[in-house]
Write an enzyme that holds these catalytic residues in place. Structure first.
Site, short mmCIF file in Angstrom:
data_model
loop_
_atom_site.label_atom_id
_atom_site.label_comp_id
_atom_site.label_asym_id
_atom_site.label_seq_id
_atom_site.Cartn_x
_atom_site.Cartn_y
_atom_site.Cartn_z
N LEU A 30 54.56 60.75 42.48
CA LEU A 30 55.57 61.15 41.52
C LEU A 30 56.97 60.81 42.01
CD1 LEU A 30 53.98 64.65 40.83
CD2 LEU A 30 53.55 62.50 39.66
N THR A 31 57.90 60.77 41.07
CA THR A 31 59.29 60.52 41.41
C THR A 31 59.76 61.50 42.49
OG1 THR A 31 59.85 59.58 39.27
CG2 THR A 31 61.64 60.57 40.51
N ALA A 62 58.21 55.67 39.99
CA ALA A 62 58.92 54.94 38.94
C ALA A 62 60.11 54.18 39.49
CB ALA A 62 59.38 55.92 37.86
N GLN A 104 55.48 50.67 39.57
CA GLN A 104 55.63 51.21 38.23
C GLN A 104 57.01 50.87 37.67
OE1 GLN A 104 56.17 55.51 37.08
NE2 GLN A 104 54.03 55.30 36.47
N HIS A 181 55.53 51.86 32.58
CA HIS A 181 55.56 53.30 32.30
C HIS A 181 55.81 53.49 30.80
CE1 HIS A 181 55.92 57.50 32.62
NE2 HIS A 181 56.48 57.59 33.81
N ASN A 184 55.28 59.99 28.98
CA ASN A 184 56.18 61.08 29.39
C ASN A 184 57.51 61.13 28.66
OD1 ASN A 184 54.09 61.17 31.21
ND2 ASN A 184 55.37 61.45 33.01
N TYR A 186 59.61 58.74 27.96
CA TYR A 186 60.62 57.76 28.37
C TYR A 186 60.68 56.63 27.34
CZ TYR A 186 60.49 60.59 32.56
OH TYR A 186 60.53 61.66 33.43
N ARG A 233 50.75 52.91 31.57
CA ARG A 233 50.52 54.36 31.56
C ARG A 233 50.95 54.90 30.21
NH1 ARG A 233 50.04 58.87 35.25
NH2 ARG A 233 51.43 60.62 34.78
N ASN A 241 59.59 65.62 27.13
CA ASN A 241 60.96 65.24 26.74
C ASN A 241 61.12 65.11 25.22
OD1 ASN A 241 62.09 64.97 29.45
ND2 ASN A 241 60.71 63.22 29.65
N ARG A 273 45.20 67.72 27.49
CA ARG A 273 45.47 69.11 27.91
C ARG A 273 46.86 69.27 28.52
NH1 ARG A 273 40.86 68.75 32.57
NH2 ARG A 273 41.95 67.43 34.06
N ALA A 301 44.50 60.85 34.10
CA ALA A 301 45.35 61.69 34.94
C ALA A 301 45.68 62.96 34.17
CB ALA A 301 46.64 60.94 35.30
N GLY A 303 46.13 67.08 35.73
CA GLY A 303 45.53 68.34 36.10
C GLY A 303 44.15 68.24 36.73
N ARG A 325 50.41 65.38 42.40
CA ARG A 325 50.83 66.46 43.29
C ARG A 325 49.87 66.69 44.45
NH1 ARG A 325 51.94 70.28 38.17
NH2 ARG A 325 50.20 68.96 37.50
#
Length: 372
Positions: A30-31, A62, A104, A181, A184, A186, A233, A241, A273, A301, A303, A325
């Site tokens: 992750l960023t 990213a 990415q 990317h 999310n 973006y 992705r 967002n 989810r 991806a 969870g 994570r």
């Protein structure tokens, strides 16, 4: 060795195009906001090489495709020679461990404000509608998102070219391929989602028009570096967002089918989810229609843990599973999964600090595999 690990679907070797993967565990780091002036810093060498091993697949954090792409401070770039040179030792370190490494390609679109844009200009998007909520960039205090500039058709062509150039630069840096990317909330995702995209030209309105920009980006990047080095992705079901869609099932299926005409390597999709990165819901909605429609490698991806990651591959719901994570906190995550060993818990408070060590390269390895 725990013999249970031998039967783990997650630990089964997989051939992804030209790449021979040792297992199905993918790093989606992750960023981390630990670059400086878009220049990847030397401490990233250790961070990525810690998580690299022979046949492991790593996707870099990213990386900005242009000076208009940033959504926050201290993100790495990939569009200029200086940024390419900074990435090279990181890529080399991953390759020395035998890892496969993709860059990415990122553009934040309206998920930004004037402070992060060149010459204080507004961020760009498919729309001129601002995000209403406050942003917590890098874990800092809330700041307002700026009203974006609605891209003209001519300007859209330039952004597509920016993606193409960034992909070329990533290959020059030594990356094995690139991931666009498109998730999310973006820029790429903003064009796809009907709750954001309010255009009335050929890039808005119908599902086909809203997906035109993402698919043109895919084509440009694939034409530049080769479709066998390109992934994307997507998060059709998410509302990250404030980028939701009224018919995410149709959106996801249309994109999965449309991507086949370009023959790209993989499609990496966030589970329904995960409504946001912090909000998880119970749902019967499945990625299986997208999985069946897409002809290449399918990565999921959102969870996942060891057990349900093993289940989704074992049941044919995916080829690979990406972990963010948990991989962040466990540099030897595939080994821990194989042995069913305890996991380090991640520390959210250090996700976006600028510390080059704490919460970045100091997560411990298993004693049996850690070498001082």
């Amino acid at each position: 060795m725990n013999m249970e690990g031998k039967s783990l679907a997650l630990m089964t070797p997989y051939k992804m195009g030209q790449f021979n993967l040792s297992h199905g565990v993918v790093l989606a780091l992750l960023t981390r906001l630990r670059s400086y002036n878009c220049v990847t810093q030397p401490h990233a060498i250790l961070c990525y090489s810690q998580r690299a091993a022979k046949g492991g697949f790593l996707i870099a954090e990213a990386s900005l495709i242009s000076d208009t792409a940033t959504g926050g401070p201290n993100m790495p770039g990939i569009w200029m020679k200086e940024y390419v040179e900074a990435w090279k030792p990181v890529v080399d370190a991953v390759h020395e461990k035998g890892g496969i490494f993709f860059c990415q390609l990122f553009h934040g679109g309206r998920v930004s404000n004037y402070d992060y844009q060149p010459n204080g200009q507004p961020p760009i998007s498919c729309t001129d509608k601002a995000i209403i909520s406050k942003v917590h960039i890098g874990g800092s205090g809330g700041a307002e998102f700026s009203t974006p500039h609605r891209l003209s058709v001519e300007e859209i062509s330039q952004v597509i070219n920016d993606f193409r150039i960034a992909a070329k630069k990533a290959i020059e840096a030594g990356f094995d391929g690139v991931e666009i990317h498109g998730a999310n909330g973006y820029l790429v995702d903003q064009f796809m989602k009907d709750r954001v995209n309010d255009r009335t030209d050929e890039y808005g309105g119908s599902l086909e028009n809203r997906c035109r920009f993402p698919l043109e980006v895919v084509k440009a990047v694939a034409d530049e570096v080769g479709a066998d080095k390109v992934g994307i992705r997507l998060s059709p079901f998410a509302d990250y967002n404030e980028s939701g869609d009224s018919n995410p099932d149709a959106l996801g299926l249309y994109m999965a089918l449309s991507l086949n005409q370009y023959g790209i390597l993989y499609c990496h999709v966030i589970e329904p989810r995960m409504i946001t990165q912090f909000e998880r819901i119970e749902t019967k909605t499945s990625l299986l229609p997208m999985r069946k429609a897409f002809g290449g490698t399918f990565i999921v991806a959102g969870g996942y843990n060891r057990d349900d990651g093993n289940e989704v591959i074992g049941n044919g719901g995916a080829d690979l599973v990406a972990f963010g994570r948990w991989y962040l906190a466990n540099p030897d995550l595939p080994k821990r999964f194989e042995l069913n060993a305890p996991l380090n818990m991640y520390d959210r408070s250090t996700f976006y600090s600028q510390d080059p060590i704490i919460g970045y390269t100091d997560y411990p390895f298993l004693e049996s595999t850690y070498q001082h």
